[in-house]
Enzyme design. Structure first.
Site, PDB file in Angstrom:
ATOM      1  N   HIS A   1      40.722  58.576 -75.968  1.00 25.84           N
ATOM      2  CA  HIS A   1      39.510  58.929 -76.931  1.00 25.84           C
ATOM      3  C   HIS A   1      39.951  59.926 -78.286  1.00 25.84           C
ATOM      4  O   HIS A   1      40.862  60.714 -77.911  1.00 25.84           O
ATOM      5  CB  HIS A   1      38.464  59.724 -76.084  1.00 25.84           C
ATOM      6  CG  HIS A   1      37.119  59.902 -76.569  1.00 25.84           C
ATOM      7  ND1 HIS A   1      36.904  60.641 -77.662  1.00 25.84           N
ATOM      8  CD2 HIS A   1      35.833  59.308 -76.016  1.00 25.84           C
ATOM      9  CE1 HIS A   1      35.523  60.523 -78.053  1.00 25.84           C
ATOM     10  NE2 HIS A   1      34.845  59.656 -77.269  1.00 25.84           N
TER      11      HIS A   1
ATOM     12  N   LYS B   1      35.878  60.063 -52.127  1.00 28.30           N
ATOM     13  CA  LYS B   1      36.881  60.824 -51.800  1.00 28.30           C
ATOM     14  C   LYS B   1      36.574  62.516 -51.884  1.00 28.30           C
ATOM     15  O   LYS B   1      37.122  63.234 -51.433  1.00 28.30           O
ATOM     16  CB  LYS B   1      38.382  60.564 -52.476  1.00 28.30           C
ATOM     17  CG  LYS B   1      38.127  60.684 -53.930  1.00 28.30           C
ATOM     18  CD  LYS B   1      39.923  60.383 -54.543  1.00 28.30           C
ATOM     19  CE  LYS B   1      39.748  60.471 -55.915  1.00 28.30           C
ATOM     20  NZ  LYS B   1      41.217  60.121 -56.261  1.00 28.30           N
TER      21      LYS B   1
ATOM     22  N   SER C   1      30.717  50.608 -70.818  1.00 32.74           N
ATOM     23  CA  SER C   1      31.224  50.704 -69.640  1.00 32.74           C
ATOM     24  C   SER C   1      30.218  51.056 -68.685  1.00 32.74           C
ATOM     25  O   SER C   1      30.482  50.388 -67.141  1.00 32.74           O
ATOM     26  CB  SER C   1      32.605  51.575 -69.137  1.00 32.74           C
ATOM     27  OG  SER C   1      32.356  52.900 -69.737  1.00 32.74           O
TER      28      SER C   1
ATOM     29  N   ARG D   1      37.809  52.977 -81.523  1.00 34.60           N
ATOM     30  CA  ARG D   1      38.778  54.145 -80.884  1.00 34.60           C
ATOM     31  C   ARG D   1      39.912  53.842 -81.164  1.00 34.60           C
ATOM     32  O   ARG D   1      40.752  55.054 -81.443  1.00 34.60           O
ATOM     33  CB  ARG D   1      38.558  54.221 -79.570  1.00 34.60           C
ATOM     34  CG  ARG D   1      37.300  54.991 -79.277  1.00 34.60           C
ATOM     35  CD  ARG D   1      37.009  55.288 -77.950  1.00 34.60           C
ATOM     36  NE  ARG D   1      35.702  55.705 -77.914  1.00 34.60           N
ATOM     37  CZ  ARG D   1      34.961  55.649 -76.777  1.00 34.60           C
ATOM     38  NH1 ARG D   1      35.368  55.396 -75.341  1.00 34.60           N
ATOM     39  NH2 ARG D   1      33.775  56.140 -76.688  1.00 34.60           N
TER      40      ARG D   1
ATOM     41  N   GLU E   1      27.515  54.637 -81.979  1.00 34.62           N
ATOM     42  CA  GLU E   1      29.144  55.072 -81.943  1.00 34.62           C
ATOM     43  C   GLU E   1      30.012  54.235 -82.545  1.00 34.62           C
ATOM     44  O   GLU E   1      29.635  53.429 -83.081  1.00 34.62           O
ATOM     45  CB  GLU E   1      29.384  55.480 -80.175  1.00 34.62           C
ATOM     46  CG  GLU E   1      28.681  56.310 -79.534  1.00 34.62           C
ATOM     47  CD  GLU E   1      28.883  56.482 -78.035  1.00 34.62           C
ATOM     48  OE1 GLU E   1      29.436  55.874 -77.567  1.00 34.62           O
ATOM     49  OE2 GLU E   1      27.653  56.961 -77.455  1.00 34.62           O
TER      50      GLU E   1
ATOM     51  N   HIS F   1      41.642  57.989 -71.963  1.00 40.40           N
ATOM     52  CA  HIS F   1      40.056  58.073 -71.565  1.00 40.40           C
ATOM     53  C   HIS F   1      39.868  56.956 -70.570  1.00 40.40           C
ATOM     54  O   HIS F   1      38.940  57.141 -69.732  1.00 40.40           O
ATOM     55  CB  HIS F   1      39.276  58.197 -72.895  1.00 40.40           C
ATOM     56  CG  HIS F   1      37.985  58.124 -72.651  1.00 40.40           C
ATOM     57  ND1 HIS F   1      37.251  59.216 -72.281  1.00 40.40           N
ATOM     58  CD2 HIS F   1      36.893  57.264 -73.082  1.00 40.40           C
ATOM     59  CE1 HIS F   1      35.928  58.902 -71.995  1.00 40.40           C
ATOM     60  NE2 HIS F   1      35.751  57.732 -72.845  1.00 40.40           N
TER      61      HIS F   1
ATOM     62  N   ARG G   1      38.169  48.884 -75.358  1.00 38.13           N
ATOM     63  CA  ARG G   1      36.756  48.907 -74.912  1.00 38.13           C
ATOM     64  C   ARG G   1      35.683  49.445 -76.037  1.00 38.13           C
ATOM     65  O   ARG G   1      36.098  50.326 -76.692  1.00 38.13           O
ATOM     66  CB  ARG G   1      36.397  49.625 -73.663  1.00 38.13           C
ATOM     67  CG  ARG G   1      35.024  49.932 -73.371  1.00 38.13           C
ATOM     68  CD  ARG G   1      35.010  50.887 -72.018  1.00 38.13           C
ATOM     69  NE  ARG G   1      35.293  51.955 -72.291  1.00 38.13           N
ATOM     70  CZ  ARG G   1      34.493  52.981 -72.502  1.00 38.13           C
ATOM     71  NH1 ARG G   1      33.139  53.146 -72.441  1.00 38.13           N
ATOM     72  NH2 ARG G   1      35.041  54.315 -72.770  1.00 38.13           N
TER      73      ARG G   1
HETATM   74  P1  FAD Z   1      33.691  56.307 -61.434  1.00 39.01           P
HETATM   75  O1  FAD Z   1      32.266  56.666 -61.971  1.00 39.01           O
HETATM   76  O2  FAD Z   1      34.867  57.018 -62.115  1.00 39.01           O
HETATM   77  O3  FAD Z   1      33.319  56.499 -59.978  1.00 39.01           O
HETATM   78  C1  FAD Z   1      34.613  56.234 -58.964  1.00 39.01           C
HETATM   79  C2  FAD Z   1      34.404  56.710 -57.827  1.00 39.01           C
HETATM   80  O4  FAD Z   1      35.480  56.420 -56.768  1.00 39.01           O
HETATM   81  C3  FAD Z   1      34.423  58.271 -57.658  1.00 39.01           C
HETATM   82  O5  FAD Z   1      33.302  58.805 -56.856  1.00 39.01           O
HETATM   83  C4  FAD Z   1      35.927  58.935 -57.055  1.00 39.01           C
HETATM   84  O6  FAD Z   1      35.603  59.865 -56.288  1.00 39.01           O
HETATM   85  C5  FAD Z   1      35.746  57.663 -55.860  1.00 39.01           C
HETATM   86  N1  FAD Z   1      37.094  57.375 -55.670  1.00 39.01           N
HETATM   87  C6  FAD Z   1      38.092  56.903 -56.367  1.00 39.01           C
HETATM   88  N2  FAD Z   1      39.196  56.734 -55.457  1.00 39.01           N
HETATM   89  C7  FAD Z   1      38.841  56.935 -54.199  1.00 39.01           C
HETATM   90  C8  FAD Z   1      39.600  56.856 -53.021  1.00 39.01           C
HETATM   91  N3  FAD Z   1      40.523  56.561 -52.709  1.00 39.01           N
HETATM   92  N4  FAD Z   1      38.580  56.993 -51.855  1.00 39.01           N
HETATM   93  C9  FAD Z   1      37.406  57.032 -51.904  1.00 39.01           C
HETATM   94  N5  FAD Z   1      36.813  57.365 -53.061  1.00 39.01           N
HETATM   95  C10 FAD Z   1      37.649  57.014 -54.170  1.00 39.01           C
HETATM   96  N6  FAD Z   1      31.364  55.102 -70.657  1.00 39.01           N
HETATM   97  C11 FAD Z   1      30.059  54.798 -71.316  1.00 39.01           C
HETATM   98  O7  FAD Z   1      29.681  53.474 -71.124  1.00 39.01           O
HETATM   99  N7  FAD Z   1      29.326  55.665 -72.053  1.00 39.01           N
HETATM  100  C12 FAD Z   1      29.681  56.925 -71.949  1.00 39.01           C
HETATM  101  O8  FAD Z   1      29.047  57.773 -72.825  1.00 39.01           O
HETATM  102  C13 FAD Z   1      30.918  57.361 -71.510  1.00 39.01           C
HETATM  103  N8  FAD Z   1      31.244  58.741 -71.566  1.00 39.01           N
HETATM  104  C14 FAD Z   1      32.599  59.099 -70.984  1.00 39.01           C
HETATM  105  C15 FAD Z   1      32.722  60.457 -70.826  1.00 39.01           C
HETATM  106  C16 FAD Z   1      33.845  61.102 -70.281  1.00 39.01           C
HETATM  107  C17 FAD Z   1      34.213  62.444 -70.268  1.00 39.01           C
HETATM  108  C18 FAD Z   1      34.574  59.946 -69.478  1.00 39.01           C
HETATM  109  C19 FAD Z   1      35.828  60.499 -68.631  1.00 39.01           C
HETATM  110  C20 FAD Z   1      34.071  58.648 -69.321  1.00 39.01           C
HETATM  111  C21 FAD Z   1      33.052  58.316 -70.026  1.00 39.01           C
HETATM  112  N9  FAD Z   1      32.838  56.790 -70.113  1.00 39.01           N
HETATM  113  C22 FAD Z   1      31.575  56.367 -70.695  1.00 39.01           C
HETATM  114  C23 FAD Z   1      33.426  55.845 -69.241  1.00 39.01           C
HETATM  115  C24 FAD Z   1      32.408  56.060 -68.090  1.00 39.01           C
HETATM  116  O9  FAD Z   1      32.015  56.910 -67.550  1.00 39.01           O
HETATM  117  C25 FAD Z   1      33.225  55.231 -66.904  1.00 39.01           C
HETATM  118  O10 FAD Z   1      34.286  54.088 -67.209  1.00 39.01           O
HETATM  119  C26 FAD Z   1      32.297  54.690 -65.718  1.00 39.01           C
HETATM  120  O11 FAD Z   1      31.593  55.840 -65.269  1.00 39.01           O
HETATM  121  C27 FAD Z   1      32.890  54.234 -64.562  1.00 39.01           C
HETATM  122  O12 FAD Z   1      32.357  54.142 -63.539  1.00 39.01           O
HETATM  123  P2  FAD Z   1      32.937  53.524 -61.992  1.00 39.01           P
HETATM  124  O13 FAD Z   1      31.557  53.643 -60.999  1.00 39.01           O
HETATM  125  O14 FAD Z   1      33.641  52.464 -62.216  1.00 39.01           O
HETATM  126  O15 FAD Z   1      33.722  54.858 -61.512  1.00 39.01           O
HETATM  127  C1  SIN Z   2      31.761  59.396 -75.639  1.00 36.69           C
HETATM  128  O1  SIN Z   2      30.562  59.914 -75.449  1.00 36.69           O
HETATM  129  O2  SIN Z   2      32.289  59.450 -76.892  1.00 36.69           O
HETATM  130  C2  SIN Z   2      32.149  58.650 -74.835  1.00 36.69           C
HETATM  131  C3  SIN Z   2      31.654  57.032 -74.756  1.00 36.69           C
HETATM  132  C4  SIN Z   2      32.456  56.034 -74.095  1.00 36.69           C
HETATM  133  O3  SIN Z   2      33.704  56.310 -73.544  1.00 36.69           O
HETATM  134  O4  SIN Z   2      31.908  55.265 -73.824  1.00 36.69           O
END
Ligand code: FAD
Ligand code: SIN
Length: 538
Positions: free
Chosen positions: A240, A31, A391, A291, A117, A351, A386
């Site tokens: 978080h 999006k 993830s 967490r 972690e 988070h 989690r």
């Molecule tokens: P996302 O990476 O969120 O991708 C979703 C995609 O869908 C995006 O591109 C978005 O724009 C798109 N989208 C959404 N709605 C629509 C729509 N209606 N139409 C078209 N496109 C759409 N996890 C770990 O395992 N290790 C970490 O160190 C870690 N650190 C984190 C730090 C932060 C700050 C955050 C916020 C999360 C962290 N997490 C971590 C969690 C992890 O990043 C996510 O759970 C994971 O990346 C999700 O991946 P995903 O592909 O499912 O979704």
């Molecule tokens: C973090 O770096 O603390 C996020 C890790 C996670 O959400 O898995």
């Protein structure tokens, strides 16, 4: 028409697209821009038990499994945990093959540097300094861009899924595609595909304070719900513990910058204003407990003392802090805070969505041809809470597994039953929004309601108040939705209200406390709730 329509450009969507392109044409819509995802914001790393010789000698898949089950507080599906953990090493190989450069060990460049972690009993987190997500996302985007079978469409917002069920079939509910708003041309396109992969991530933006980027508005969950898919465990919203407390950022635009749990993994400790390590009063693992426990300990401490935040003291790390966490250090400096001189003020923030669209271990949802992978899905890996860094792992593993299943059941080229004609998109009034302020205020009201009544510590009364407010918002959103030209703001608000309502309804059903769902009315964990909360719209 593409063989595969992938919605979302995070780790799950792009991992799927790269692999699926070996078998047919793939369209990935996202999006915003390709790099706008939770994935790109991930800091700490990705958990994996590597082959012997590369892993910590004390680590095993059984230990990773035990840690995940422990964090999940009795609600994980053990088979899901086992399968996903056992595919960890393969995931790392695949990401490396696609160009991800994980940090190597200082003393032995043949080995990866492994971090720790909260909730992990061993060092098993691969990372790229403190911007692991950006490293993974960039390598996947570059790999996908080079593949001629993949079409990447930015600024394409999926509004709703199209299914035979929604078009009236009662016997054969299968996916036909999605209605998609091209936010540049403002045109609503009908994108057809018999294989739709939902990889839209989570819903952090339902809360006022969140670590998530703006894209995390629960779109995939709400779309699936409207299409009749089952959703589960949405009461478990993970907070978080350590987001930078930035008093300058208030109101709807308030942002919380994450200070990775890996900082505590390397030795930083949480203290109160008097410098006391208060988390030890709640769990012997102190600052590195899972967490949900640490977030609740902070919430309790803040309420007990009337303070606005607690503090993360990074002094035990010495020089490691700036070497291992340069992005966090620089970003804090840009916010005016020098962590080397003063402990970092932190508060918990929404988070991660532990629940989601119900899938099996092949990513299959209850709608034929619709697969959900990554944070939007509920595979049973996370249970009630989690385990950190599980993830990114799940997103990649489930992409691989979903593709294998699709190739088994409906490989491209295999005959599919004839599809009914898909009606053109029906939109509301073509007038431009003249009440933008009301739409923004509704966003604000929703996020404040969730923050005030549905966050770390809940009660039935607070949840009922939230439900009442959400009902009103729901009515208002319907008027916006049918009254104006559609904009992403209206569409996201519609999805946020739907997702928030599902969170509240799920929380009201769970009359116990467990993992990330804690209620003062039912403070204990109860065996009769040893099951997922599954909801479906009829
Ligand atoms: P996302 O990476 O969120 O991708 C979703 C995609 O869908 C995006 O591109 C978005 O724009 C798109 N989208 C959404 N709605 C629509 C729509 N209606 N139409 C078209 N496109 C759409 N996890 C770990 O395992 N290790 C970490 O160190 C870690 N650190 C984190 C730090 C932060 C700050 C955050 C916020 C999360 C962290 N997490 C971590 C969690 C992890 O990043 C996510 O759970 C994971 O990346 C999700 O991946 P995903 O592909 O499912 O979704
Ligand atoms: C973090 O770096 O603390 C996020 C890790 C996670 O959400 O898995």
């Amino acid at each position: 028409m593409s063989d595969f329509l992938v919605i979302g450009s995070g780790v799950a969507g792009l991992s799927f697209a790269i692999k699926a392109a070996e078998h047919g044409s793939v369209t990935v819509i996202t999006k915003g821009k390709l790099l706008e995802s939770n994935t790109a914001w991930a800091q700490g790393g990705i958990s994996a038990v590597l082959p012997e010789g590369l892993r910590d000698p004390d680590d095993t898949c059984e230990k990773h499994l035990a840690d995940t089950l422990d964090a999940g507080a009795g609600l994980c599906d053990e088979e899901a945990v086992r399968v996903i953990i056992e595919e960890g090493a393969e995931t790392i190989d695949e990401l490396v093959e696609w160009g991800t450069a994980f940090d190597k060990d200082h003393d032995d460049p043949e080995r990866y540097s492994l971090g720790k972690e909260g909730g992990h009993s061993e060092r098993r987190i691969l990372h790229a300094k403190d911007t692991t997500g950006r490293e993974i996302a960039t390598s996947l985007i570059e790999t996908a861009k080079k593949d001629r079978n993949i079409t990447l469409l930015e600024d394409h917002y999926a509004i709703d899924l199209i299914t035979t069920g929604k078009l009236g079939s009662v016997t054969d509910d299968r996916i036909l595609g999605a209605y998609v708003l091209d936010t540049k041309s403002k045109e609503v396109k009908t994108m057809k595909s018999p294989r739709v992969i939902l990889a839209t991530g989570g819903c952090g933006k339902t809360y006022l304070y969140t670590t998530n980027p703006d894209s995390a508005t629960g779109d995939g969950l709400a779309m699936s719900w409207r299409a009749g898919a089952s959703v589960a465990n949405m009461e478990f919203v993970q907070f978080h513990p350590t987001c930078f407390y930035n008093p300058a950022a208030t109101g709807p635009e308030a942002r919380s910058f994450l200070v990775s749990e890996a900082v505590r993994g390397e030795g930083a400790v949480l203290v109160n204003a008097e410098g006391r390590q208060f988390v030890n009063d709640h769990d012997p693992r102190g600052s590195l407990a899972p967490r949900d426990i640490v977030a609740r300990a902070i919430d309790t401490e803040i309420k007990r003392t009337g303070a606005t935040c607690v503090y993360l003291d990074v002094s035990p790390l010495g020089d490691t802090f700036t070497e291992r966490f340069p992005f966090i250090h620089e970003t804090l400096l840009a916010f005016g805070h020098n962590a080397l001189k003063k402990p970092i003020p932190v508060v918990p923030a929404a988070h991660y969505q532990c629940g989601g669209v119900v899938t099996d271990l092949q990513g299959k949802t209850s709608i034929r041809g619709l697969y959900a992978i990554g944070e939007v899905a509920c595979t049973g890996l996370h249970g009630a809470n989690r385990l950190a860094s599980n993830s990114l792992l799940e997103g990649n593993v489930m992409a691989r597994r979903a593709l294998a299943e699709i190739m088994r059941l409906y490989p491209p080229g295999k005959e599919t039953p004839t599809s009914p004609a898909i009606p053109a998109w029906e939109s509301g009034n073509a007038a431009p929004p003249d009440e933008l302020v009301n739409i923004y205020h509704a966003w604000d009201e929703l996020r404040r309601t969730m923050q005030d009544y549905v966050s770390i510590v809940r009660t039935d009364n607070r949840l009922r108040r939230a439900a009442y407010r959400l009902k009103n918002l729901h009515r208002e959103v319907k008027e916006f939705y049918w009254g104006y030209t559609l904009t992403p703001d209206i569409l996201e608000l519609r999805n946020l209200v739907a997702t928030a309502s599902i969170i509240v309804d799920s929380a009201l059903l769970r009359k116990e406390s467990r993992g990330s769902h804690h209620t003062l009315d039912y403070p204990d964990r109860e065996a009769r709730f040893d099951q997922s909360t599954v909801l479906r719209r009829f």
